[in-house]
Design a protein around this motif. Structure first.
Motif, PDB file in Angstrom:
ATOM      1  N   ALA A  52     -38.527 -30.753  70.359  1.00  0.00           N
ATOM      2  CA  ALA A  52     -39.498 -31.676  69.709  1.00  0.00           C
ATOM      3  C   ALA A  52     -39.172 -33.389  69.059  1.00  0.00           C
ATOM      4  CB  ALA A  52     -38.480 -31.049  67.905  1.00  0.00           C
ATOM      5  N   LEU A  53     -40.212 -33.505  68.385  1.00  0.00           N
ATOM      6  CA  LEU A  53     -40.446 -34.840  68.334  1.00  0.00           C
ATOM      7  C   LEU A  53     -39.389 -35.440  67.289  1.00  0.00           C
ATOM      8  CD1 LEU A  53     -44.084 -35.316  69.502  1.00  0.00           C
ATOM      9  CD2 LEU A  53     -42.307 -35.960  70.735  1.00  0.00           C
ATOM     10  N   TYR A  54     -38.863 -36.578  66.912  1.00  0.00           N
ATOM     11  CA  TYR A  54     -37.670 -36.641  65.964  1.00  0.00           C
ATOM     12  C   TYR A  54     -38.246 -37.854  65.790  1.00  0.00           C
ATOM     13  CZ  TYR A  54     -33.165 -36.844  63.869  1.00  0.00           C
ATOM     14  OH  TYR A  54     -32.291 -36.517  62.364  1.00  0.00           O
ATOM     15  N   VAL A  55     -38.663 -38.229  63.652  1.00  0.00           N
ATOM     16  CA  VAL A  55     -39.397 -39.240  63.239  1.00  0.00           C
ATOM     17  C   VAL A  55     -38.192 -39.077  62.577  1.00  0.00           C
ATOM     18  CG1 VAL A  55     -41.164 -39.575  61.835  1.00  0.00           C
ATOM     19  CG2 VAL A  55     -41.857 -38.533  63.568  1.00  0.00           C
ATOM     20  N   THR A  56     -38.097 -40.837  62.146  1.00  0.00           N
ATOM     21  CA  THR A  56     -37.295 -41.271  61.236  1.00  0.00           C
ATOM     22  C   THR A  56     -37.376 -42.036  60.304  1.00  0.00           C
ATOM     23  OG1 THR A  56     -35.770 -42.756  62.783  1.00  0.00           O
ATOM     24  CG2 THR A  56     -34.898 -40.574  62.821  1.00  0.00           C
ATOM     25  N   GLY A  57     -37.008 -42.938  59.704  1.00  0.00           N
ATOM     26  CA  GLY A  57     -37.359 -43.647  58.286  1.00  0.00           C
ATOM     27  C   GLY A  57     -37.004 -44.169  57.498  1.00  0.00           C
ATOM     28  N   GLU A 103     -42.039 -43.909  52.919  1.00  0.00           N
ATOM     29  CA  GLU A 103     -42.368 -43.566  53.916  1.00  0.00           C
ATOM     30  C   GLU A 103     -42.811 -42.448  55.168  1.00  0.00           C
ATOM     31  OE1 GLU A 103     -41.461 -47.049  57.827  1.00  0.00           O
ATOM     32  OE2 GLU A 103     -39.262 -46.045  56.699  1.00  0.00           O
ATOM     33  N   LEU A 104     -41.858 -41.593  55.318  1.00  0.00           N
ATOM     34  CA  LEU A 104     -41.534 -39.922  55.894  1.00  0.00           C
ATOM     35  C   LEU A 104     -43.623 -39.352  55.874  1.00  0.00           C
ATOM     36  CD1 LEU A 104     -37.849 -39.340  56.500  1.00  0.00           C
ATOM     37  CD2 LEU A 104     -39.789 -40.059  58.123  1.00  0.00           C
ATOM     38  N   ALA A 105     -43.087 -39.084  54.029  1.00  0.00           N
ATOM     39  CA  ALA A 105     -44.171 -37.701  53.145  1.00  0.00           C
ATOM     40  C   ALA A 105     -45.921 -38.685  54.114  1.00  0.00           C
ATOM     41  CB  ALA A 105     -43.958 -38.160  52.038  1.00  0.00           C
ATOM     42  N   ILE A 159     -33.218 -37.371  53.538  1.00  0.00           N
ATOM     43  CA  ILE A 159     -34.280 -36.906  53.618  1.00  0.00           C
ATOM     44  C   ILE A 159     -33.897 -35.978  54.967  1.00  0.00           C
ATOM     45  CG2 ILE A 159     -36.449 -37.468  52.902  1.00  0.00           C
ATOM     46  CD1 ILE A 159     -34.678 -37.854  51.439  1.00  0.00           C
ATOM     47  N   TYR A 160     -34.436 -34.646  54.885  1.00  0.00           N
ATOM     48  CA  TYR A 160     -35.423 -33.776  56.229  1.00  0.00           C
ATOM     49  C   TYR A 160     -36.325 -33.465  55.841  1.00  0.00           C
ATOM     50  CZ  TYR A 160     -34.522 -29.921  59.253  1.00  0.00           C
ATOM     51  OH  TYR A 160     -34.577 -29.217  60.429  1.00  0.00           O
ATOM     52  N   GLY A 161     -36.364 -32.724  56.794  1.00  0.00           N
ATOM     53  CA  GLY A 161     -38.032 -31.925  56.919  1.00  0.00           C
ATOM     54  C   GLY A 161     -38.376 -31.445  58.749  1.00  0.00           C
ATOM     55  N   PHE A 188     -39.404 -32.778  63.253  1.00  0.00           N
ATOM     56  CA  PHE A 188     -38.492 -33.016  62.280  1.00  0.00           C
ATOM     57  C   PHE A 188     -38.664 -34.417  62.405  1.00  0.00           C
ATOM     58  CE2 PHE A 188     -37.043 -29.423  64.777  1.00  0.00           C
ATOM     59  CZ  PHE A 188     -36.537 -28.414  64.749  1.00  0.00           C
ATOM     60  N   PHE A 189     -37.712 -34.813  60.906  1.00  0.00           N
ATOM     61  CA  PHE A 189     -38.135 -35.578  60.250  1.00  0.00           C
ATOM     62  C   PHE A 189     -36.715 -36.087  59.354  1.00  0.00           C
ATOM     63  CE2 PHE A 189     -42.315 -34.167  60.738  1.00  0.00           C
ATOM     64  CZ  PHE A 189     -42.725 -35.997  60.347  1.00  0.00           C
ATOM     65  N   ARG A 190     -36.233 -37.665  59.271  1.00  0.00           N
ATOM     66  CA  ARG A 190     -34.980 -37.804  59.084  1.00  0.00           C
ATOM     67  C   ARG A 190     -35.366 -39.313  58.462  1.00  0.00           C
ATOM     68  NH1 ARG A 190     -30.590 -40.159  59.142  1.00  0.00           N
ATOM     69  NH2 ARG A 190     -30.646 -40.832  61.248  1.00  0.00           N
ATOM     70  N   GLY A 191     -34.395 -39.306  57.139  1.00  0.00           N
ATOM     71  CA  GLY A 191     -34.479 -40.023  56.472  1.00  0.00           C
ATOM     72  C   GLY A 191     -33.604 -40.828  55.524  1.00  0.00           C
ATOM     73  N   ALA A 192     -33.421 -41.923  55.307  1.00  0.00           N
ATOM     74  CA  ALA A 192     -32.606 -42.390  54.369  1.00  0.00           C
ATOM     75  C   ALA A 192     -32.486 -42.159  53.208  1.00  0.00           C
ATOM     76  CB  ALA A 192     -32.103 -43.668  54.460  1.00  0.00           C
TER      77      ALA A 192
END
Length: 145
Positions: A82-87, A92-94, A119-121, A132-136
């Motif tokens: 998977a690709l993992y996007v962090t912000g 920013e992630l939305a 933040i997770y999605g 996958f998304f993860r943020g502060a």
């Protein structure tokens, strides 16, 4: 300096997928078709429109891809990568999350949400790529604290 860059394999729709990702992330996209390379003589003409190399560069993002060209091995879309996007946070992630989810697999969707670690999605886009998304964590609103 070493870097690790995601490299995606597609089955004939690499150009479409990378143009979609460009619409999500912005940036510069370079597509090289098999028919524009010296390798074209090794493949039948119906393969010449396929992408041998695609590079999307946008800020800190670099995404590369190709169409599957191996003559005997078959591409199997897997669920082990998977690709993992962090912000920095939800907003920013939305923006990216909402673009990537269009026509994606709703059965595997996990909406962006606050979790104990931030933040997770998660989503699977219309090309079968998992993100996958993860943020502060969101900062507490001083007015409600």
């Amino acid at each position: 300096m070493l870097r690790l860059t995601p490299f995606l394999l597609f089955e004939g729709n690499c150009a479409e997928a990378m143009q979609f990702y460009q619409s999500c992330f912005g940036g510069d996209l370079t597509l090289t078709r098999l028919g524009d390379t010296p390798m074209k003589a090794q493949f039948p003409a119906e393969q010449h429109q396929k992408i041998t190399n695609a590079i999307l560069s946008s800020g800190a993002i670099e995404l590369t891809a190709t169409d599957w060209l191996h003559p005997t091995r078959r591409l199997l879309q897997g669920n082990t990568t998977a690709l993992y996007v962090t912000g920095n946070g939800y907003d920013e992630l939305a923006t990216i999350f909402e673009k990537l989810r269009v026509d994606g697999d709703a059965t595997l969707l996990v909406e962006l949400r606050e979790m104990p670690f931030g933040i997770y999605g998660r989503l699977t886009d219309r090309f079968g790529v998992e993100w996958f998304f993860r943020g502060a964590p969101r900062e507490p609103d001083p007015a409600t604290s």
